[in-house]
Design a protein around this motif. Structure first.
Motif, mmCIF file in Angstrom:
data_model
loop_
_atom_site.group_PDB
_atom_site.id
_atom_site.type_symbol
_atom_site.label_atom_id
_atom_site.label_comp_id
_atom_site.label_asym_id
_atom_site.label_seq_id
_atom_site.Cartn_x
_atom_site.Cartn_y
_atom_site.Cartn_z
ATOM 1 N N UNK A 77 56.865 28.360 33.084
ATOM 2 C CA UNK A 77 55.410 28.222 33.088
ATOM 3 C C UNK A 77 54.802 29.264 34.017
ATOM 4 N N UNK A 78 53.914 30.077 33.492
ATOM 5 C CA UNK A 78 53.136 31.007 34.304
ATOM 6 C C UNK A 78 51.982 30.209 34.913
ATOM 7 N N UNK A 79 52.014 29.999 36.205
ATOM 8 C CA UNK A 79 51.023 29.125 36.835
ATOM 9 C C UNK A 79 49.636 29.750 36.905
ATOM 10 N N UNK A 80 49.535 31.060 36.690
ATOM 11 C CA UNK A 80 48.235 31.725 36.717
ATOM 12 C C UNK A 80 47.531 31.644 35.362
ATOM 13 N N UNK A 81 48.284 31.821 34.285
ATOM 14 C CA UNK A 81 47.684 31.792 32.948
ATOM 15 C C UNK A 81 47.840 30.435 32.256
ATOM 16 N N UNK A 82 48.783 29.621 32.722
ATOM 17 C CA UNK A 82 49.056 28.334 32.088
ATOM 18 C C UNK A 82 49.916 28.444 30.838
ATOM 19 N N UNK B 114 61.845 24.526 39.745
ATOM 20 C CA UNK B 114 61.868 25.599 40.745
ATOM 21 C C UNK B 114 60.548 26.349 40.666
ATOM 22 N N UNK B 115 59.895 26.489 41.809
ATOM 23 C CA UNK B 115 58.677 27.296 41.878
ATOM 24 C C UNK B 115 59.005 28.617 42.557
ATOM 25 N N UNK B 116 58.899 29.682 41.786
ATOM 26 C CA UNK B 116 59.094 31.037 42.302
ATOM 27 C C UNK B 116 57.738 31.539 42.775
ATOM 28 N N UNK B 117 57.501 31.453 44.080
ATOM 29 C CA UNK B 117 56.182 31.802 44.619
ATOM 30 C C UNK B 117 55.894 33.294 44.527
ATOM 31 N N UNK B 118 56.952 34.120 44.444
ATOM 32 C CA UNK B 118 56.742 35.569 44.337
ATOM 33 C C UNK B 118 56.096 35.922 43.000
ATOM 34 N N UNK B 119 56.583 35.317 41.926
ATOM 35 C CA UNK B 119 56.101 35.626 40.583
ATOM 36 C C UNK B 119 55.159 34.569 40.026
ATOM 37 N N UNK B 120 54.890 33.540 40.843
ATOM 38 C CA UNK B 120 53.978 32.450 40.470
ATOM 39 C C UNK B 120 54.407 31.806 39.144
#
Length: 611
Positions: A199-204, A118-124
């Motif tokens: 997984x935080x997609x911004x920080x990895x 699941x990709x939560x686009x609000x919280x990336x």
């Protein structure tokens, strides 16, 4: 059932068609792909629930995007429970609505088999999750803040080309399968059952959570008496079977052997589905259970098919069967599993099975002594005396004999506690031959698991059942059935692995599972309500493969090509001379163990040569 693939902070160089091709057998009906920010998601669909276009994936809902492999059998009940309303009956949509309502706490509500992203686009953030038992696979490549995940190791390899992990392959040879999260590749792990990864997609940065722990249920003993426990199990299993039939818009069938596990599932399934289609395997050279299965089919008037496997194409098919696994495979029962799934697909798309019953209710003969003896903490004298006895006794060759049983028990008692952990799942291929390894098995994670397991205030039997659930069922048996069925776009459903049964069975008293020398006691007594008497006393057999005959017969030529090749991989891990002496019968060893070792190494070579 479906196939999923995704990438986070990773540039996918191969064409989309290559990814879809690698997942096609898991989902031949529809394919879809989406790019959102730095996340790519791929999906191939085998349409079983909500056959309309509304069930297509990747699916978007209020800023959430999902790719989902599996089934949530109680999802319509959850919609009623939480007041969720939608025009589509898709269980995929139910997951998204539940996530919006309560986040990943929703997992505790699900009765199903699943692997999803699941990709939560609000919280990336991306959430990767697996079900309680690990029915549906999910492999993850993680390096430097980048992630690639897939239902198939073969598809993952085509994209990231990871390096081979020789230490992990040494562990595979010693154990017979990859333990828990390990894979044959560096930087690639399997997400474990009952876990999710955020997984935080911004920080990895990624955080892993164990949302379901089987040991918690083993430490919470039930207070029900025996008769009440039978009543409760009857109700829970019937509900589980009913859900797995009613949550399909296609016909559902059942694998039916001569044993009580598949017999119970079939009997209950026949009550929910008139003219249930059932399938039994009949193999030359193995115990013929078809007559026993026919009694159940006749009793419940099922539409019965006996699948006769003659293995006439074995030499031509064996490489294809093994390559399907995406990693080295030593389980030779994958061969008949492949053939019976192939035949069943001609008639149905969804099939029930009895997977998990033995590991939950004590179905193997080796469980019997653990009822009274703590083999995980045997004394020094016991180990030494057992070692001496097995050194002077004749080697046991006959698979089902009482002598073999006693011999293996003595052998087990002679092992160190840590080796017992390796062998608890009946995987003792190279035990006693550790000096043949050039790359010593490290058994990543097993030492820690042994210490953790031994610290629990539970019986020796419960420790073994727990270990088998976490190791053998998760690492060997469920992948075998998943690969065999999905190779033919056939979905396998396992009623014994329902939410309710998994939460109920561990807490039962040991006496309810092992009574004297009687295995699976509570299931046998429940079976008296459903099955012919002849089935109830039958011993556990499984697929009795004539492997020793194959190794020196049908498969000898092709195995020699791989094992004697000058560029073989295994000589970098174990001594070539040892394998050559096994081939020429120069090692004092049982015929069955010899055959299993050679097939295990053969599985390694087939995987490696077909990368």
């Amino acid at each position: 059932m479906c196939g999923i693939f995704g990438a986070i902070n990773y540039s996918v160089k191969v064409p989309d068609e290559r990814i879809f091709e690698g997942l096609w057998h898991r989902g031949p009906d529809q394919q879809g792909q989406i790019n959102v920010n730095n996340v790519k998601l791929y999906h191939t669909r085998l349409a079983i629930q909500d056959l309309s276009i509304s069930g297509q994936q990747p699916m978007e809902y209020n800023g959430l995007v999902i790719v989902f492999n599996g089934e949530i059998y109680n999802h319509m009940d959850l919609r009623i429970k939480y007041g969720l309303k939608a025009n589509s009956n898709s269980d995929t949509l139910t997951i998204l609505m539940m996530f919006e309502l309560m986040g990943m706490k929703m997992l505790n509500e699900f009765d199903g088999m699943f692997a999803f992203a699941i990709y939560d686009t609000h919280n990336r953030r991306v959430y990767l999750a697996r079900d309680r038992a690990g029915k549906k696979p999910l492999y993850i490549y993680a390096r430097g803040g980048s992630y690639v995940f897939s239902s198939e190791l073969n598809a993952l390899y085509q994209v990231v080309r990871p390096e081979v992990d020789h230490a992990s392959l040494s562990d595979y040879l010693y154990l017979g399968h990859h333990y828990r999260k390990s894979t044959p590749y560096l930087f690639v792990e399997e997400l474990e059952n009952g876990h999710f990864l955020k997984i935080d997609t911004l920080t990895g940065v990624a955080d892993k959570t164990a949302w379901f722990r089987m040991e918690d249920h083993y430490m919470a003993e039930k207070e029900l008496g025996y008769e009440d426990s039978i009543e409760c199990l009857d109700e829970l299993l019937l509900t589980s079977v009913k859900r797995r039939i009613e949550s399909s818009d296609l016909d559902v069938g059942s694998f039916l052997s001569g044993g009580i596990d598949s017999g119970l599932v079939t009997a209950m399934g026949a009550q929910c589905s008139p003219k249930l289609k059932t399938f039994t395997v009949k193999m030359e050279g193995a115990f013929d259970e078809s007559a026993l299965a026919q009694k159940v089919a006749d009793k419940y008037n099922t539409s019965h098919t006996v699948v006769e496997i003659d293995f006439s194409n074995l030499k031509d098919d064996v490489e294809k069967i093994l390559v399907n696994h995406g990693e080295p495979n030593s389980d030779n029962s994958a061969i008949p599993s492949y053939y019976v799934a192939k035949e069943a697909k001609k008639h149905i798309t969804v099939v029930l099975n009895g997977d998990g019953a033995d590991e939950l209710f004590g179905g193997y003969r080796r469980y019997v002594p653990f009822k009274n003896i703590d083999f995980f903490n045997t004394g020094h004298f016991t180990k030494i005396s057992s070692k001496i006895l097995t050194g002077i006794l004749p080697v046991a060759h006959k698979k089902q004999s009482n002598y073999t049983y006693i011999y293996r028990l003595l052998k087990f008692a002679s092992y160190s506690d840590i080796v017992k952990m390796y062998c608890s799942a009946s995987s003792d291929l190279f035990v006693g031959y550790e000096d043949q390894f050039l790359v010593k098995p490290l058994m990543k994670g097993i030492t820690e698991d042994l210490n953790r397991l031994n610290s629990y205030p539970i019986s020796s039997l419960k420790k073994l059942l727990l270990m088998d659930f976490e190791s053998m069922l998760f690492g060997r048996l469920l992948p075998k059935m998943d690969i065999a069925t999905m190779a033919h776009s056939l979905e396998g459903r396992s009623p014994f692995l329902s939410k309710e049964v998994l939460e109920f069975a561990p807490g039962l008293a040991d006496d309810f599972k092992i009574k004297g020398i009687r295995t699976k006691a509570i299931l046998r007594d429940l079976s008296k309500r459903y099955l012919p008497a002849e089935l109830i006393t039958q011993p556990k057999r499984g697929f009795e493969i004539p492997l020793s005959k194959w190794v020196d017969g049908e498969l000898k030529e092709i195995m020699d090509v791989y094992l004697l090749a000058s560029d073989a991989l295994y000589p970098s891990i174990i001594k070539r001379k040892f394998i050559e002496e096994l081939i020429t019968n120069k090692v004092r060893i049982s015929v069955e163990k010899r055959a299993k070792i050679l097939f295990c190494v053969f599985g390694l070579e087939v995987w490696y040569k077909n990368l």
